[in-house]
Scaffold this motif. Structure first.
Motif, short mmCIF file in Angstrom:
data_model
loop_
_atom_site.label_atom_id
_atom_site.label_comp_id
_atom_site.label_asym_id
_atom_site.label_seq_id
_atom_site.Cartn_x
_atom_site.Cartn_y
_atom_site.Cartn_z
N ALA A 47 48.09 -113.11 -71.33
CA ALA A 47 47.04 -113.82 -70.60
C ALA A 47 46.24 -114.69 -71.56
O ALA A 47 46.01 -114.31 -72.71
N ASP A 48 45.83 -115.83 -71.09
CA ASP A 48 44.98 -116.72 -71.86
C ASP A 48 43.65 -116.02 -72.11
O ASP A 48 43.03 -115.50 -71.18
N PRO A 49 43.15 -115.95 -73.37
CA PRO A 49 41.91 -115.21 -73.67
C PRO A 49 40.71 -115.71 -72.86
O PRO A 49 39.92 -114.92 -72.38
N PHE A 50 40.58 -117.04 -72.71
CA PHE A 50 39.46 -117.58 -71.93
C PHE A 50 39.59 -117.19 -70.46
O PHE A 50 38.63 -116.79 -69.83
N GLU A 51 40.82 -117.29 -69.96
CA GLU A 51 41.06 -116.93 -68.56
C GLU A 51 40.74 -115.45 -68.34
O GLU A 51 40.13 -115.08 -67.33
N ALA A 52 41.14 -114.59 -69.28
CA ALA A 52 40.86 -113.16 -69.16
C ALA A 52 39.36 -112.90 -69.19
O ALA A 52 38.85 -112.07 -68.44
N LEU A 53 38.64 -113.64 -70.05
CA LEU A 53 37.20 -113.48 -70.14
C LEU A 53 36.51 -113.89 -68.84
O LEU A 53 35.53 -113.28 -68.42
N MET A 54 37.03 -114.89 -68.19
CA MET A 54 36.41 -115.42 -66.98
C MET A 54 37.01 -114.83 -65.69
O MET A 54 36.68 -115.27 -64.61
N ASP A 55 37.87 -113.83 -65.83
CA ASP A 55 38.50 -113.22 -64.66
C ASP A 55 37.53 -112.27 -63.97
O ASP A 55 37.17 -111.23 -64.53
N PHE A 56 37.10 -112.63 -62.79
CA PHE A 56 36.20 -111.79 -62.01
C PHE A 56 36.89 -111.36 -60.73
O PHE A 56 36.30 -111.36 -59.66
N SER A 57 38.15 -110.96 -60.85
CA SER A 57 38.91 -110.55 -59.67
C SER A 57 38.99 -109.03 -59.58
O SER A 57 39.99 -108.49 -59.15
N GLY A 58 37.93 -108.38 -60.00
CA GLY A 58 37.91 -106.92 -59.99
C GLY A 58 37.83 -106.36 -58.58
O GLY A 58 37.78 -107.08 -57.59
N PRO A 59 37.83 -105.03 -58.49
CA PRO A 59 37.78 -104.38 -57.18
C PRO A 59 36.46 -104.67 -56.47
O PRO A 59 35.44 -104.93 -57.11
N THR A 60 36.51 -104.61 -55.15
CA THR A 60 35.30 -104.86 -54.36
C THR A 60 34.88 -103.65 -53.53
O THR A 60 33.86 -103.68 -52.87
N THR A 61 35.69 -102.61 -53.55
CA THR A 61 35.35 -101.40 -52.78
C THR A 61 35.21 -100.21 -53.72
O THR A 61 35.77 -100.19 -54.81
N GLU A 62 34.45 -99.23 -53.27
CA GLU A 62 34.24 -98.01 -54.04
C GLU A 62 35.58 -97.31 -54.27
O GLU A 62 36.41 -97.23 -53.36
N PRO A 63 35.81 -96.78 -55.47
CA PRO A 63 37.07 -96.08 -55.74
C PRO A 63 37.25 -94.86 -54.82
O PRO A 63 36.28 -94.23 -54.43
N ASP A 64 38.50 -94.55 -54.50
CA ASP A 64 38.81 -93.38 -53.67
C ASP A 64 38.60 -92.08 -54.44
O ASP A 64 38.17 -91.08 -53.87
N ASP A 65 38.92 -92.08 -55.72
CA ASP A 65 38.79 -90.88 -56.53
C ASP A 65 37.30 -90.55 -56.69
O ASP A 65 36.52 -91.39 -57.12
N PRO A 66 36.90 -89.31 -56.37
CA PRO A 66 35.48 -88.94 -56.48
C PRO A 66 34.91 -89.09 -57.89
O PRO A 66 33.74 -89.42 -58.04
N VAL A 67 35.73 -88.85 -58.91
CA VAL A 67 35.25 -89.01 -60.29
C VAL A 67 34.93 -90.47 -60.56
O VAL A 67 33.88 -90.80 -61.10
N LEU A 68 35.84 -91.36 -60.18
CA LEU A 68 35.61 -92.78 -60.40
C LEU A 68 34.43 -93.28 -59.57
O LEU A 68 33.65 -94.11 -60.03
N ALA A 69 34.29 -92.74 -58.36
CA ALA A 69 33.14 -93.12 -57.53
C ALA A 69 31.84 -92.68 -58.20
O ALA A 69 30.82 -93.38 -58.11
#
Length: 194
Positions: A47-69
């Motif tokens: 991946a392009d380093p700048f593109e990776a830095l500017m990637d805001f395509s993360g999750p939008t919902t709470e994780p299913d796993d209770p620990v991650l939540a």
């Protein structure tokens, strides 16, 4: 296990672990890294380093796993849209930070002499941490304790329940590990403050 202390001359934070303790700590940190990286998008090496830095395509919902939540709570309880946007922009870097902190524990233990396989009986591992590394360990201890507490369903004021379990009960043994990590964290806090 005596916990962490501050060396008088070097001002570094030090601790000595048995081989078993060091291996247990390494295992806990490795399990945390696996949990954090398992559900996260794995970055591509090409991946392009700048593109990776500017990637805001993360999750939008709470994780299913209770620990991650528990590790990544919802920022805006009463505003789903704001919570989703906040999670999308922050969770990826927060996951990376938590995983990297746990990896620091693993790397430090291995640099101190913990072999990749289960350590031999009687082996002692001396760990010396500079202040930034000690603070990283402290943050990771917080994550490890939250993970263990969530899995065990530890609640405030339930100590009597845990002490009533027989010693050979796996839940009691897991709770002992939870307490042990807490003692490590407490001794680290005191060492850093001294």
């Amino acid at each position: 296990m005596a916990g962490f202390t501050r060396h008088r001359r070097s001002k570094r934070v030090i601790a000595t672990f048995t081989g078993f303790e060091a291996d247990l700590l390494r295992s806990l940190a490795a399990q945390l890294v696996e949990l954090l990286r398992n559900e996260a998008a794995v970055p591509r090496d090409d991946a392009d380093p700048f593109e990776a830095l500017m990637d805001f395509s993360g999750p939008t919902t709470e994780p299913d796993d209770p620990v991650l939540a528990r590790l990544f709570p919802t920022a805006y309880q009463h505003d789903e849209e704001a919570a989703a946007e906040f999670r999308r922009f922050t969770e990826g870097s927060l996951r990376d930070g938590k995983a990297n902190a746990a990896i620091t524990i693993i790397d430090t233990l291995e640099e101190a002499g913990l072999p990749p396989e289960l350590s031999e009986e009687g082996l002692m591992i001396d760990v010396e941490l500079d202040e930034p590394t000690a603070e990283t360990w402290m943050r990771s201890f917080t994550d490890l304790r939250l993970a263990l507490a969530t899995r065990l369903e530890v609640e405030e004021g339930d100590e009597e329940y845990w002490y009533s379990l027989p010693d050979d009960d796996p839940r009691a043994q897991a709770h002992d590990i939870y307490d042990w990590v807490g003692l490590l964290q407490e001794s680290l806090i005191h060492a850093l403050a001294s």
